[in-house]
Design a protein around this motif. Structure first.
Motif, PDB file in Angstrom:
ATOM      1  N   ARG A 502      39.505  26.830  71.048  1.00  0.00           N
ATOM      2  CA  ARG A 502      39.193  27.394  69.736  1.00  0.00           C
ATOM      3  C   ARG A 502      39.200  28.919  69.872  1.00  0.00           C
ATOM      4  O   ARG A 502      38.178  29.581  69.836  1.00  0.00           O
ATOM      5  N   SER A 503      40.385  29.476  70.089  1.00  0.00           N
ATOM      6  CA  SER A 503      40.452  30.925  70.289  1.00  0.00           C
ATOM      7  C   SER A 503      41.912  31.357  70.276  1.00  0.00           C
ATOM      8  O   SER A 503      42.804  30.555  70.532  1.00  0.00           O
ATOM      9  N   GLU A 504      42.148  32.595  69.979  1.00  0.00           N
ATOM     10  CA  GLU A 504      43.506  33.137  70.013  1.00  0.00           C
ATOM     11  C   GLU A 504      43.670  33.883  71.330  1.00  0.00           C
ATOM     12  O   GLU A 504      42.714  34.398  71.871  1.00  0.00           O
ATOM     13  N   LEU A 555      30.697  25.345  79.114  1.00  0.00           N
ATOM     14  CA  LEU A 555      31.691  26.417  79.167  1.00  0.00           C
ATOM     15  C   LEU A 555      31.979  26.831  77.746  1.00  0.00           C
ATOM     16  O   LEU A 555      32.351  25.991  76.923  1.00  0.00           O
ATOM     17  N   THR A 556      31.833  28.098  77.483  1.00  0.00           N
ATOM     18  CA  THR A 556      31.913  28.513  76.091  1.00  0.00           C
ATOM     19  C   THR A 556      32.940  29.627  75.859  1.00  0.00           C
ATOM     20  O   THR A 556      33.225  30.420  76.750  1.00  0.00           O
ATOM     21  N   LEU A 557      33.493  29.620  74.630  1.00  0.00           N
ATOM     22  CA  LEU A 557      34.360  30.728  74.189  1.00  0.00           C
ATOM     23  C   LEU A 557      33.734  31.386  72.959  1.00  0.00           C
ATOM     24  O   LEU A 557      33.646  32.585  72.844  1.00  0.00           O
ATOM     25  N   ASN A 558      33.287  30.511  72.020  1.00  0.00           N
ATOM     26  CA  ASN A 558      32.709  31.004  70.764  1.00  0.00           C
ATOM     27  C   ASN A 558      31.306  30.470  70.523  1.00  0.00           C
ATOM     28  O   ASN A 558      30.949  30.150  69.407  1.00  0.00           O
ATOM     29  N   GLY A 559      30.558  30.277  71.563  1.00  0.00           N
ATOM     30  CA  GLY A 559      29.185  29.781  71.397  1.00  0.00           C
ATOM     31  C   GLY A 559      29.075  28.273  71.505  1.00  0.00           C
ATOM     32  O   GLY A 559      27.980  27.727  71.537  1.00  0.00           O
ATOM     33  N   GLY A 560      30.211  27.561  71.537  1.00  0.00           N
ATOM     34  CA  GLY A 560      30.183  26.099  71.651  1.00  0.00           C
ATOM     35  C   GLY A 560      30.211  25.673  73.114  1.00  0.00           C
ATOM     36  O   GLY A 560      29.832  26.438  74.006  1.00  0.00           O
ATOM     37  N   GLU A 561      30.661  24.436  73.356  1.00  0.00           N
ATOM     38  CA  GLU A 561      30.787  23.933  74.734  1.00  0.00           C
ATOM     39  C   GLU A 561      32.176  23.336  74.923  1.00  0.00           C
ATOM     40  O   GLU A 561      33.003  23.381  74.003  1.00  0.00           O
ATOM     41  N   SER A 562      32.429  22.728  76.085  1.00  0.00           N
ATOM     42  CA  SER A 562      33.757  22.175  76.336  1.00  0.00           C
ATOM     43  C   SER A 562      33.684  20.723  76.775  1.00  0.00           C
ATOM     44  O   SER A 562      32.670  20.270  77.310  1.00  0.00           O
ATOM     45  N   ILE A 563      34.798  20.039  76.552  1.00  0.00           N
ATOM     46  CA  ILE A 563      34.917  18.630  76.953  1.00  0.00           C
ATOM     47  C   ILE A 563      35.992  18.512  78.026  1.00  0.00           C
ATOM     48  O   ILE A 563      37.054  19.143  77.932  1.00  0.00           O
ATOM     49  N   GLN A 592      41.104  14.824  67.539  1.00  0.00           N
ATOM     50  CA  GLN A 592      39.817  14.234  67.131  1.00  0.00           C
ATOM     51  C   GLN A 592      38.645  15.052  67.671  1.00  0.00           C
ATOM     52  O   GLN A 592      37.658  15.272  66.983  1.00  0.00           O
ATOM     53  N   ILE A 593      38.789  15.502  68.927  1.00  0.00           N
ATOM     54  CA  ILE A 593      37.660  16.249  69.521  1.00  0.00           C
ATOM     55  C   ILE A 593      37.528  17.625  68.868  1.00  0.00           C
ATOM     56  O   ILE A 593      36.426  18.128  68.651  1.00  0.00           O
ATOM     57  N   ALA A 594      38.663  18.217  68.541  1.00  0.00           N
ATOM     58  CA  ALA A 594      38.644  19.561  67.947  1.00  0.00           C
ATOM     59  C   ALA A 594      37.903  19.580  66.607  1.00  0.00           C
ATOM     60  O   ALA A 594      37.466  20.627  66.141  1.00  0.00           O
ATOM     61  N   LYS A 595      37.729  18.391  65.997  1.00  0.00           N
ATOM     62  CA  LYS A 595      37.001  18.344  64.719  1.00  0.00           C
ATOM     63  C   LYS A 595      35.506  18.622  64.920  1.00  0.00           C
ATOM     64  O   LYS A 595      34.798  18.927  63.979  1.00  0.00           O
ATOM     65  N   PHE A 596      35.029  18.450  66.148  1.00  0.00           N
ATOM     66  CA  PHE A 596      33.603  18.715  66.405  1.00  0.00           C
ATOM     67  C   PHE A 596      33.411  20.230  66.534  1.00  0.00           C
ATOM     68  O   PHE A 596      33.907  20.850  67.474  1.00  0.00           O
ATOM     69  N   THR A 597      32.686  20.807  65.590  1.00  0.00           N
ATOM     70  CA  THR A 597      32.586  22.265  65.555  1.00  0.00           C
ATOM     71  C   THR A 597      31.857  22.829  66.784  1.00  0.00           C
ATOM     72  O   THR A 597      31.986  24.009  67.095  1.00  0.00           O
ATOM     73  N   LYS A 598      31.086  21.964  67.454  1.00  0.00           N
ATOM     74  CA  LYS A 598      30.340  22.460  68.622  1.00  0.00           C
ATOM     75  C   LYS A 598      31.209  22.501  69.873  1.00  0.00           C
ATOM     76  O   LYS A 598      30.739  22.855  70.958  1.00  0.00           O
ATOM     77  N   ILE A 599      32.459  22.086  69.749  1.00  0.00           N
ATOM     78  CA  ILE A 599      33.340  22.076  70.918  1.00  0.00           C
ATOM     79  C   ILE A 599      34.360  23.219  70.827  1.00  0.00           C
ATOM     80  O   ILE A 599      35.069  23.372  69.833  1.00  0.00           O
ATOM     81  N   ASP A 600      34.427  24.013  71.898  1.00  0.00           N
ATOM     82  CA  ASP A 600      35.328  25.172  71.933  1.00  0.00           C
ATOM     83  C   ASP A 600      36.639  24.892  72.665  1.00  0.00           C
ATOM     84  O   ASP A 600      37.614  25.617  72.495  1.00  0.00           O
ATOM     85  N   ALA A 601      36.635  23.894  73.549  1.00  0.00           N
ATOM     86  CA  ALA A 601      37.846  23.665  74.352  1.00  0.00           C
ATOM     87  C   ALA A 601      37.887  22.235  74.879  1.00  0.00           C
ATOM     88  O   ALA A 601      36.851  21.595  75.044  1.00  0.00           O
TER      89      ALA A 601
END
Ligand code: XMP
Length: 617
Positions: A502-504, A555-563, A592-601
């Protein structure tokens, strides 16, 4: 099995994670194999109808002061000998060759080139032997499984070099006249692509095994053993809900009768979605309808709060299971007999990975192998009817007991559950020591991530960093990068591919401090896990994947976590390779996972076992 006149192959256990697997392979060919300590008294071996000897691998170095003591006279037994890994190096050293720590360690696949002795004029005499030797009917090029840091660098006099790999000149050697062989790789793990022919050749062609050991009456034997061990005692059985404990519970009830077995399922709050209800339903379908259930999620979460070390988490989970069980049994069972015993669904890999054999390293403390349980085992207060078997054998036993296909074919799930699939972090994060990555081409986009996971290399535990790579989609290329880099750099034990972020632009992953086990994090992972399970069932790949851990990491990029997605193929969990998922299914899952706003990657683990383990903790 105790028949003295029956032919047997003895396996000396130098502490390899795979020793037991060797006996399992021989069992598959109807050959009896028994495991002995390396310092076994020679008259014990002489008292058996011994037709061959196998020296296992192990975590030590043969030239170390701490090298394992062994009975020298084993080399005078006049039976064929096969050394594997450490065993190969021991043969090298014992007969006057040279063993050294290699410049490059090899973990994972290697290409073995078998030397064609037939073409060597000087070895004409050996042609007859060669045809009946270890590599009979095998291709000259073969993928084999390596896990070593030391190598035999000079073969002893009388030994021919039989095969090499790029990084290991003496990958196989043999004294064909005396039938003594050494292999640096592991033919017992099924990733060595020989379809078990090497061990078969050794047992049947070289040792001339009659193949008369039958496993048809395995179930009868187990039931007899249970009755003998339990006698008139009551068994309190902890049923976690996985395949193993469910089969063990059914076996105990069948052997001892329902009134003598009290089954308890503890909902730890670390289970998959709707798991507890599903387990009760599946067992009840086949008549095992008296399972008790207790919800203990609050106590597990409270005790795990603020803990990030994987071994500590495992121990707390194991202890809490016991505490909750003891309390429940005291409250709910009228009389607790002094002589009651605890039943567990432990299977063989649980024992060995917890350093369960004398010389083995502790890779992970399995929840059913914490100190308190080890003490009870010593006092004879634990019954584990499946402790010598592997998952596929347990499933076969379950089928004989008519347990439902749904229950038996579910992916294995570790006792500590999601507790070891939600990674935690402390406030203070140590600065990373980055190795200087020297890659041939600078095109590899990668970052060493500020988290750690458990691995197994050369039979020892590792706790090291994953390397994230992006821009490469070809699985074979990723597998090669993963094998090469984990072999080369000791502080990298996994390589993971970035599937989505979730990042450029170029991501820079940070570790989120003070992240522990919470209800919210567990619920998030539970939901994602459930969606993935549905997706892979829809895509009809559920049964092709052996196990599919999904891991939540801070692991975070925008305050979320990673899967992290960790689907693997395996036969008995001792080794595994990552599953190469089709692009279309992976895209759907990632979406499907990217729909979870708490997930960054989303990452995909492209590491085999070894060097990584299946679970991250
Ligand atoms: P690793 O991660 O060591 O796991 O490659 C091998 C297999 O064991 C399972 N596992 C466990 N099973 N209690 C269990 O019953 C445990 O504490 C435990 N830890 C790992 C893991 O899921 C894999 O199938």
């Amino acid at each position: 099995m105790q028949n003295k006149s029956r032919q047997q192959i003895a396996i000396l256990d130098f502490g390899s994670q795979y020793t037991h697997l060797i006996s399992r392979r021989l069992r598959d060919f109807s050959v009896l194999a028994r495991i002995y300590p390396p310092d076994v008294k020679i008259d014990i071996l002489q008292g058996e109808n011994l037709i061959g000897l196998i020296l296992s691998g192990g975590p030590k170095s043969v030239y170390d002061k701490t090298a394992i003591k062994y009975t020298n006279a084993i080399f005078d037994l006049k039976v064929p000998i096969l050394g594997l890994c450490y065993g190969h190096q021991l043969i090298g050293q014992h007969f006057g060759g040279k063993v050294k720590s290699g410049k490059i360690s090899e973990y994972g696949f290697a290409k073995l080139k078998i030397k064609n002795l037939k073409l060597n004029k000087n070895l004409k005499l050996k042609i007859k032997n060669y045809n009946a030797s270890l590599f009979n009917k095998l291709p000259y090029n073969m993928r084999v499984w390596m896990s070593h840091g030391d190598s035999v660098v000079k073969a002893p006099a009388g030994f021919d070099i039989l095969a090499s790999t790029n990084d290991c000149a003496i990958a196989a050697m043999g004294d064909l006249s005396r039938n003594i062989y050494g292999l640096q790789f592991h033919p017992e793990v099924h990733h060595t692509k020989d379809k078990d022919k090497i061990l078969h050749n050794f047992a049947v062609k070289i040792c001339k095994a009659r193949q008369d050991w039958k496993i048809d009456d395995l179930l009868t034997e187990i039931i007899k053993d249970i009755k003998k061990q339990a006698k008139n005692k009551k068994v309190f059985m902890l049923v976690s809900g996985g395949v193993d404990s469910s089969v063990a519970f059914a076996l105990l009830e069948k052997s001892l009768g329902k009134k003598n077995v009290i089954g308890l399922h503890i909902d730890s709050g670390l289970m998959r979605k709707n798991e507890s209800a599903q387990v009760i339903q599946d067992l009840a379908k086949t008549g095992f309808d008296d399972l008790n259930v207790v919800d203990a999620s609050e106590i597990f979460l409270t005790r795990l709060h603020g803990i990030s070390d994987p071994e500590q988490k495992r121990k707390i989970i194991g202890e809490t299971y016991l505490d909750v069980a003891e309390e429940w049994f005291k409250k709910n069972v009228e009389t607790i007999h002094e002589s009651s015993i605890l039943g567990q669904g432990t299977i063989y890999p649980d024992t060995i990975e917890t350093g369960g054999t004398k010389h083995a390293d502790i890779i992970k403390t399995h929840h059913n192998r914490i100190d308190r349980i080890q003490k009870m085992i010593k006092q004879g207060k634990v019954i584990e009817p499946l402790k010598n078997f592997y998952k596929d054998e347990v499933r076969a036993i379950g089928r004989k007991l008519n347990l439902s296909r749904h229950l038996l074919n579910r992916h294995p799930f570790p006792g500590p559950g999601l507790g070891i699939r939600v990674l935690c972090s402390e406030s203070k994060i140590n600065a990373l020591k980055l190795p200087k990555l020297k890659l041939k081409k600078t095109a590899l986009n990668c970052q060493i991530l500020p988290i750690k996971s458990v691995g197994v290399q050369g039979d020892s535990r590792t706790y090291a960093y994953p390397l994230a790579v992006w821009g490469i989609n070809n699985w074979n290329k990723l597998e090669k990068i993963s094998t090469d880099l984990t072999n080369k750099y000791r502080n990298i034990n996994r390589v993971i591919k970035v599937c989505w972020i979730r990042s450029e632009g170029m991501p820079k992953f940070q570790c989120k401090p003070n992240t522990y086990l919470t209800k919210e994090r567990l619920n998030l992972l539970r939901e994602i896990n459930d969606i993935l399970e549905q997706e892979i069932r829809k895509a009809k790949i559920y049964d092709k994947i052996w196990q599919f851990p999904v891991i939540l990491v801070p692991l975070t990029l925008n305050g979320g976590e990673s899967i992290i997605l960790r689907p693997v193929e395996s036969r008995e969990a001792m080794t595994a390779n990552f599953y190469k998922m089709s692009k279309s299914v992976l895209t759907k899952i990632t979406y499907q996972i990217a729909k979870f706003t708490k997930i960054d990657a989303v990452f995909y683990d492209v590491t085999n076992k070894p060097p990584a383990t299946i679970e991250w903790e």
